[in-house]
Write a protein that holds these residues in place. Structure first.
Motif, PDB file in Angstrom:
ATOM      1  N   LEU A  60       0.733  -1.099  -0.134  1.00 16.26           N
ATOM      2  CA  LEU A  60      -0.050   0.105  -0.194  1.00 16.26           C
ATOM      3  C   LEU A  60       0.692   1.134   0.283  1.00 16.26           C
ATOM      4  CD1 LEU A  60      -2.923  -1.000   2.389  1.00 16.26           C
ATOM      5  CD2 LEU A  60      -2.774  -1.362  -0.123  1.00 16.26           C
ATOM      6  N   ASP A  61       1.992   1.179   0.345  1.00 21.47           N
ATOM      7  CA  ASP A  61       3.002   2.268   0.305  1.00 21.47           C
ATOM      8  C   ASP A  61       3.281   2.589  -1.229  1.00 21.47           C
ATOM      9  OD1 ASP A  61       6.143   3.549  -0.123  1.00 21.47           O
ATOM     10  OD2 ASP A  61       5.372   4.013   1.963  1.00 21.47           O
ATOM     11  N   SER A  62       2.922   3.991  -1.763  1.00 20.43           N
ATOM     12  CA  SER A  62       2.914   4.338  -3.000  1.00 20.43           C
ATOM     13  C   SER A  62       4.353   4.260  -3.425  1.00 20.43           C
ATOM     14  CB  SER A  62       2.456   5.756  -3.426  1.00 20.43           C
ATOM     15  OG  SER A  62       0.939   5.613  -2.755  1.00 20.43           O
ATOM     16  N   ALA A  63       5.386   4.537  -2.668  1.00 21.79           N
ATOM     17  CA  ALA A  63       6.908   4.739  -3.366  1.00 21.79           C
ATOM     18  C   ALA A  63       6.997   3.072  -3.483  1.00 21.79           C
ATOM     19  CB  ALA A  63       7.826   5.437  -2.256  1.00 21.79           C
ATOM     20  N   LEU A  64       7.135   2.147  -2.737  1.00 26.34           N
ATOM     21  CA  LEU A  64       7.442   0.948  -2.876  1.00 26.34           C
ATOM     22  C   LEU A  64       6.622   0.227  -3.823  1.00 26.34           C
ATOM     23  CD1 LEU A  64       7.606  -0.265   1.196  1.00 26.34           C
ATOM     24  CD2 LEU A  64       9.447   0.346  -0.614  1.00 26.34           C
ATOM     25  N   SER A  65       5.281   0.512  -4.053  1.00 21.12           N
ATOM     26  CA  SER A  65       4.524  -0.180  -5.250  1.00 21.12           C
ATOM     27  C   SER A  65       5.001   0.661  -6.576  1.00 21.12           C
ATOM     28  CB  SER A  65       3.016   0.285  -4.830  1.00 21.12           C
ATOM     29  OG  SER A  65       2.858   1.562  -4.898  1.00 21.12           O
ATOM     30  N   ALA A  66       5.483   1.720  -6.450  1.00 22.38           N
ATOM     31  CA  ALA A  66       6.106   2.186  -7.739  1.00 22.38           C
ATOM     32  C   ALA A  66       7.245   1.681  -8.067  1.00 22.38           C
ATOM     33  CB  ALA A  66       6.314   3.760  -7.615  1.00 22.38           C
ATOM     34  N   GLU A  67       8.266   1.039  -7.076  1.00 20.09           N
ATOM     35  CA  GLU A  67       9.209   0.398  -7.532  1.00 20.09           C
ATOM     36  C   GLU A  67       8.987  -1.163  -7.868  1.00 20.09           C
ATOM     37  OE1 GLU A  67      11.662   0.534  -4.024  1.00 20.09           O
ATOM     38  OE2 GLU A  67      11.815   2.669  -3.954  1.00 20.09           O
ATOM     39  N   GLY A  68       7.866  -1.422  -7.673  1.00 20.78           N
ATOM     40  CA  GLY A  68       7.474  -2.808  -7.984  1.00 20.78           C
ATOM     41  C   GLY A  68       8.182  -3.983  -6.901  1.00 20.78           C
ATOM     42  N   ALA A  69       8.012  -3.421  -5.784  1.00 18.80           N
ATOM     43  CA  ALA A  69       8.598  -4.220  -4.651  1.00 18.80           C
ATOM     44  C   ALA A  69       7.602  -5.225  -4.265  1.00 18.80           C
ATOM     45  CB  ALA A  69       8.731  -3.277  -3.468  1.00 18.80           C
ATOM     46  N   TYR A  70       8.204  -6.290  -3.803  1.00 16.59           N
ATOM     47  CA  TYR A  70       7.226  -7.634  -3.278  1.00 16.59           C
ATOM     48  C   TYR A  70       6.686  -8.183  -4.372  1.00 16.59           C
ATOM     49  CZ  TYR A  70       9.242  -5.646   0.997  1.00 16.59           C
ATOM     50  OH  TYR A  70      10.028  -5.357   1.895  1.00 16.59           O
ATOM     51  N   ASN A  89      14.975 -17.420  25.203  1.00 21.41           N
ATOM     52  CA  ASN A  89      14.523 -17.790  23.913  1.00 21.41           C
ATOM     53  C   ASN A  89      15.574 -17.502  22.732  1.00 21.41           C
ATOM     54  OD1 ASN A  89      11.298 -17.677  25.198  1.00 21.41           O
ATOM     55  ND2 ASN A  89      12.372 -15.794  25.728  1.00 21.41           N
ATOM     56  N   LEU A  90      15.340 -18.612  21.866  1.00 16.21           N
ATOM     57  CA  LEU A  90      16.123 -18.698  20.727  1.00 16.21           C
ATOM     58  C   LEU A  90      15.134 -18.744  19.628  1.00 16.21           C
ATOM     59  CD1 LEU A  90      18.605 -18.791  19.133  1.00 16.21           C
ATOM     60  CD2 LEU A  90      18.865 -21.152  19.383  1.00 16.21           C
ATOM     61  N   SER A  91      15.375 -17.548  18.752  1.00  8.78           N
ATOM     62  CA  SER A  91      14.273 -17.749  17.333  1.00  8.78           C
ATOM     63  C   SER A  91      15.090 -17.723  16.020  1.00  8.78           C
ATOM     64  CB  SER A  91      13.352 -16.445  17.592  1.00  8.78           C
ATOM     65  OG  SER A  91      12.717 -16.348  16.254  1.00  8.78           O
ATOM     66  N   ILE A  92      14.778 -18.627  15.322  1.00  6.57           N
ATOM     67  CA  ILE A  92      15.572 -18.795  13.943  1.00  6.57           C
ATOM     68  C   ILE A  92      14.439 -18.993  13.096  1.00  6.57           C
ATOM     69  CG2 ILE A  92      17.147 -20.261  12.635  1.00  6.57           C
ATOM     70  CD1 ILE A  92      18.398 -20.741  15.016  1.00  6.57           C
ATOM     71  N   THR A  93      14.589 -17.803  11.989  1.00  5.13           N
ATOM     72  CA  THR A  93      13.551 -17.776  10.766  1.00  5.13           C
ATOM     73  C   THR A  93      14.500 -18.139   9.541  1.00  5.13           C
ATOM     74  OG1 THR A  93      12.057 -16.542  11.917  1.00  5.13           O
ATOM     75  CG2 THR A  93      11.764 -16.506   9.649  1.00  5.13           C
ATOM     76  N   LEU A  94      13.993 -19.003   8.624  1.00  2.00           N
ATOM     77  CA  LEU A  94      14.430 -19.101   7.178  1.00  2.00           C
ATOM     78  C   LEU A  94      13.502 -18.626   6.450  1.00  2.00           C
ATOM     79  CD1 LEU A  94      16.695 -22.471   7.515  1.00  2.00           C
ATOM     80  CD2 LEU A  94      17.392 -20.084   7.472  1.00  2.00           C
ATOM     81  N   ALA A  95      13.675 -17.813   5.170  1.00  5.60           N
ATOM     82  CA  ALA A  95      12.650 -17.420   4.347  1.00  5.60           C
ATOM     83  C   ALA A  95      13.312 -17.447   3.114  1.00  5.60           C
ATOM     84  CB  ALA A  95      11.972 -16.168   4.788  1.00  5.60           C
ATOM     85  N   TYR A  96      12.265 -17.863   1.997  1.00  2.50           N
ATOM     86  CA  TYR A  96      12.449 -17.616   0.569  1.00  2.50           C
ATOM     87  C   TYR A  96      11.403 -17.223  -0.206  1.00  2.50           C
ATOM     88  CZ  TYR A  96      14.007 -18.314  -4.075  1.00  2.50           C
ATOM     89  OH  TYR A  96      14.372 -17.986  -5.557  1.00  2.50           O
ATOM     90  N   ASP A  97      11.538 -15.969  -0.852  1.00  3.31           N
ATOM     91  CA  ASP A  97      10.457 -15.455  -1.718  1.00  3.31           C
ATOM     92  C   ASP A  97      10.882 -15.347  -3.137  1.00  3.31           C
ATOM     93  OD1 ASP A  97       8.247 -14.180  -2.886  1.00  3.31           O
ATOM     94  OD2 ASP A  97       7.675 -13.295  -1.111  1.00  3.31           O
ATOM     95  N   ASP A  98      10.533 -15.917  -3.853  1.00  2.74           N
ATOM     96  CA  ASP A  98      10.877 -15.906  -5.664  1.00  2.74           C
ATOM     97  C   ASP A  98      10.589 -14.495  -6.099  1.00  2.74           C
ATOM     98  OD1 ASP A  98      12.597 -17.190  -7.377  1.00  2.74           O
ATOM     99  OD2 ASP A  98      10.610 -16.807  -8.658  1.00  2.74           O
ATOM    100  N   ASP A  99       9.611 -13.663  -5.268  1.00  5.58           N
ATOM    101  CA  ASP A  99       9.289 -12.277  -5.549  1.00  5.58           C
ATOM    102  C   ASP A  99      10.113 -11.038  -5.038  1.00  5.58           C
ATOM    103  OD1 ASP A  99       7.322 -13.303  -7.757  1.00  5.58           O
ATOM    104  OD2 ASP A  99       6.148 -13.436  -5.752  1.00  5.58           O
ATOM    105  N   VAL A 100      10.808 -11.331  -4.194  1.00  7.16           N
ATOM    106  CA  VAL A 100      11.727 -10.427  -3.351  1.00  7.16           C
ATOM    107  C   VAL A 100      13.221 -10.651  -3.778  1.00  7.16           C
ATOM    108  CG1 VAL A 100      12.333  -9.767  -1.251  1.00  7.16           C
ATOM    109  CG2 VAL A 100       9.988 -10.678  -1.518  1.00  7.16           C
TER     110      VAL A 100
END
Length: 324
Positions: free
Chosen positions: A192-202, A280-291
């Motif tokens: 919804l951020d206009s600047a980020l959407s203009a960049e084609g982010a995500y 607490n130990l938190s570990i997150t792995l992520a992959y997004d082909d659009d990012v």
């Protein structure tokens, strides 16, 4: 569109809270055992200070807040599982002489509601609605002023239909597992951020410009996808002081690059020190082909560009914990 999303999120939150409250009242008055309610709230912190230290360094204070709650209903052949995961962290670094900087270290809103109807054995016909976004703006580094994320930028809304495998562990009551396989799933990405959407982010369609840099058409703020979705959850309490929780989300777009599966894998290990303190130990792995993420191929701290990469996040904290 923004109003629609806010209304939808409000309905999901209020619905979960209302039903949870009704269940709590019913449990108190009628000893209704159809609902199981609970959660964890934690505040972790760390602090570093220096004075006449030959090695140098800037003092810093950081804190992280976690909040996880669930409201699960089960009666006859019907189940309804609701979870809410919130996380936010900030770091304050520097002094008045050197300059004080604030930087976000964690930011998460994750709401999920899953309805199930018994099919056979440990399998249920299921429908899931999930929503993810963040609270505040995000930047590449502590000194960078370029915003790369914000509230509802991105945000993800998942709607999935499939089968849910939920076995029971009679010999291990402190263990739970569920596996949702949804061949019919829709994922909607919002920027919804206009600047980020203009960049084609995500992955949304970016704005178009003429040769003078004048915008011809604004960037799209919404991107729908159709594909298959898998969600696995596992939790276990062991050795009386440890709790391990893991959650894995997989999504494949049937229409565009189905072989490139998006992944989000969250792991949380908690060590109970006392009734009020834990580590607490938190570990997150992520992959997004659009990012696209910055790429530092030689490890010298200089980015040579951007590309698709496996993302990693780790948080280790010690602090107050309250279970309810």
């Amino acid at each position: 569109m923004k109003k629609f999303l806010i209304v939808l999120l409000s309905v999901l939150l209020s619905g979960t809270i209302v039903f949870a409250q009704e269940a709590a009242d019913s449990s108190a008055k009628k000893k209704n055992e159809n609902w199981k309610l609970g959660g964890t709230a934690a505040l972790n912190f760390s602090q570093v200070s220096f004075k006449n230290w030959s090695g140098g360094g800037d003092p810093s204070i950081s804190g992280n807040v976690f909040f996880n709650a669930f409201a699960n209903y089960a009666k006859d052949k019907t189940t309804w599982d609701n979870t809410l995961d919130l996380g936010y962290g900030m770091m304050r670094q520097g002094t008045k002489k050197t300059g004080i900087l604030f930087y976000k270290t964690d930011d998460k809103i994750d709401l999920a509601s899953k309805y199930g109807r018994y099919a056979f054995k440990y399998w249920y016909y299921s429908a899931l609605v999930g929503f993810k976004t963040q609270f505040a703006d995000g930047y590449k580094s502590i000194t960078d002023s370029t915003r790369i994320s914000s509230w509802m930028s991105p945000a993800y809304l998942n709607i999935a239909l499939g089968m849910d495998f939920k076995p029971t562990f009679e010999k291990h009551p402190n263990m739970s597992f569920s596996l949702l396989i949804a061949p019919l799933s829709g994922r909607m990405t919002f920027v919804l951020d206009s600047a980020l959407s203009a960049e084609g982010a995500y992955g949304v369609e970016g704005a178009t410009f003429d040769d003078n840099g004048v915008m011809l058409t604004p960037g799209k703020k919404f991107r729908p996808e159709f594909g298959g979705y898998v969600k696995a959850q596992f939790k276990i309490d062991f050795l009386k002081v440890f709790t391990y929780t893991t959650k894995l989300d997989l999504f494949s777009n049937y229409i565009v690059k189905a072989q490139n599966v998006d992944m989000n894998w969250e792991n949380l290990l908690t060590l109970k020190i006392s009734d009020w303190f834990s580590a607490n130990l938190s570990i997150t792995l992520a992959y997004d082909d659009d990012v696209d993420v910055p790429v530092d191929r030689d490890g010298d701290g200089v980015c040579e560009g951007v590309g698709k990469r496996l993302q990693f996040k780790e948080l280790l904290g010690l602090g107050f914990t309250y279970k309810f």
